[in-house]
Design an enzyme around this catalytic site. Structure first.
Site, short mmCIF file in Angstrom:
data_model
loop_
_atom_site.label_atom_id
_atom_site.label_comp_id
_atom_site.label_asym_id
_atom_site.label_seq_id
_atom_site.Cartn_x
_atom_site.Cartn_y
_atom_site.Cartn_z
N GLY A 1 -12.66 -5.81 5.45
CA GLY A 1 -13.19 -5.71 6.09
C GLY A 1 -14.24 -5.55 4.85
O GLY A 1 -14.00 -4.65 3.57
N LYS B 1 0.96 -1.26 0.24
CA LYS B 1 -0.34 -0.74 -0.18
C LYS B 1 1.01 1.05 -0.17
O LYS B 1 1.03 2.53 -0.11
CB LYS B 1 -0.87 0.36 1.69
CG LYS B 1 -2.56 -1.23 1.28
CD LYS B 1 -2.87 -1.12 2.53
CE LYS B 1 -3.74 -2.78 2.56
NZ LYS B 1 -4.08 -2.77 3.41
#
Ligand code: HSE
Length: 431
Positions: free
Chosen positions: A305, A208
């Site tokens: 999630g 990232k």
């Protein structure tokens, strides 16, 4: 609505793929209104058609081979949520672009390793690759940096980029539970990668960070130059000492422009309890940027999630539906600069170090001498507990030093045999 519908194919029906279908179907009228056209999933692809997934998938065309889906003329956008930096995920993205389809992916490993080539391919065919979901889940940090901050020359950014690690560190601090137990819980909650070593060893954060560095600084992605360290060795003892000293331990990804070049690092840091990022807990991610004219900005939200990641995928779908295009990495790929990488010797900072020692005369002197011999200046020292026969922890913090000198000092201390185990150290960042 006279505009033709935007037709989506979803490849990969794990947590994120199912989330995307759910977000699009549960909010279909809202999304259609925002796009001024219908947005609909028409095809799906996964390995096992019989697996229970908690959704009725019977209305979608089923492809057992995602590469066949990439050639379907009735699909405008391929959503790749299979994962992995090579193999089928990469083949699918390349094939979708070759077949002149837009691509949306949550695959940070793929973008971090092949993002530049894929961006060139996308430019070549006049299509886009959306990867908002690849970085910090539901936090719209790609859009914030690439668009909202496009008028600022960003000099540094840092952040909590892995929900699993932040969840583990937060739970360990709050409950005193050990690392393995909390990791199992994070996996059950669907936060962790298929291979959780990517999370806990810092690789996922580094993927990232590599993407953020490129879009913030307008340089080619350079994952290989990132100095990476994970959280396996962080013990409840270090977490407790950090609290006693006024810090919290966070796994941070940091990118900084310096005179020596660009530094990219992922490692656990002690951050002062007074810093806002110290209070980003659980599965939450946060990114702080510092740039010309605007100064410091901060973004926070759920980094992993089903819902948060799917929400980011859908935001990219809406951009495509509205033909909102932007350079994938801040500037066109031909204008991306080669990254000048700062050498590790340019890393300067204060450090926390912990030694497990015998409680006897001369131990402190040995530690102090090794630090002194390597030009490392102590700021504070602290010993907890007294025991003639067992190891007791001694911790210290240093004034600013270069990391190489500290490591030389710690190696000398380890060689001197006053310690029971290799010394531990954590960098202190005073944001
Ligand atoms: N495993 C990742 C995390 C998921 O824990 O943050 C989102 O990339």
């Amino acid at each position: 609505m006279s505009n033709p519908p935007l037709r989506i194919g979803v490849a990969g029906l794990g947590t994120v793929g199912i989330g995307v279908i759910r977000v699009l179907s549960e909010q279909s009228s809202m999304i259609s209104a925002r796009c001024n056209r219908e947005v609909k999933v028409v095809a799906i692809s996964a390995q096992d058609p019989n697996k229970k997934r908690g959704l009725d998938l019977s209305n979608y065309i089923w492809y057992s081979d995602p590469l066949s889906m990439a050639t379907d003329e009735n699909i405008d956008v391929v959503v790749e949520v299979i994962g992995g930096s090579s193999g089928i995920a990469k083949d699918l993205v390349e094939s979708a672009l070759n077949n002149k389809k837009h691509v949306i992916t949550a695959n940070k490993a793929l973008i971090a390793s092949a993002g530049l080539d894929l961006a060139r391919s996308a430019e070549h065919v006049g299509k886009t690759i959306g990867f908002e979901a690849a970085v910090a889940g539901g936090v719209p940090i790609v859009k914030a940096i690439r668009e909202g901050l496009s008028g600022s020359n960003i000099q540094q950014l840092f952040g909590i980029l892995n929900g699993t690690c932040n969840y583990i560190l937060s739970e360990m601090r709050e409950t005193g539970r050990d690392f393995d137990e909390v990791l199992g819980e994070a996996q059950d909650l669907g936060y962790a990668e298929a291979d959780p070593t990517f999370d806990i060893d810092g690789v996922d954060s580094a993927h990232k960070l590599a993407i953020l560095t490129s879009i913030a600084f307008g340089c080619e992605i350079n994952f290989d130059s990132i100095q990476i360290e994970g959280i396996r060795h962080i013990s409840p003892l270090d977490i407790q000492f950090a609290s006693d000293l006024g810090y919290r331990i966070k796994l941070l990804g940091m990118a900084r422009k310096t005179e020596a070049g660009i530094q990219q690092r992922v490692h656990p840091c002690m951050v002062p309890v007074s810093a806002p990022i110290a209070h980003v807990e659980g599965v939450y991610n946060a990114v702080v940027t510092e740039g010309s004219f605007v100064g410091r900005t901060m973004y926070e939200g759920r980094g992993a999630g089903e819902g948060p990641t799917a929400s980011a995928v859908v935001a990219d779908i809406i951009d495509i539906a509205l033909s909102r295009n932007t350079n994938l990495f801040l500037v066109p790929t031909v204008k991306l600069e080669r990254m000048q990488v700062a050498p590790v010797s340019s890393y300067i900072g204060s450090y926390y170090a912990r030694f497990m020692v015998t409680d006897k005369t001369g131990v402190f002197a040995t530690i102090a001498n090794a630090l002194n011999d390597n030009g490392v200046s102590m700021e504070s020292v602290l010993q907890r507990g007294r025991s003639k026969n067992e190891a007791v922890p001694v911790v210290l913090t240093t004034h600013e030093t270069d990391e190489a000198s500290l490591i030389r000092a710690l190696e000398a201390i380890e060689r001197s045999k006053v310690v029971f185990e290799p010394p531990r150290f954590v960098k202190i960042e005073s944001f």
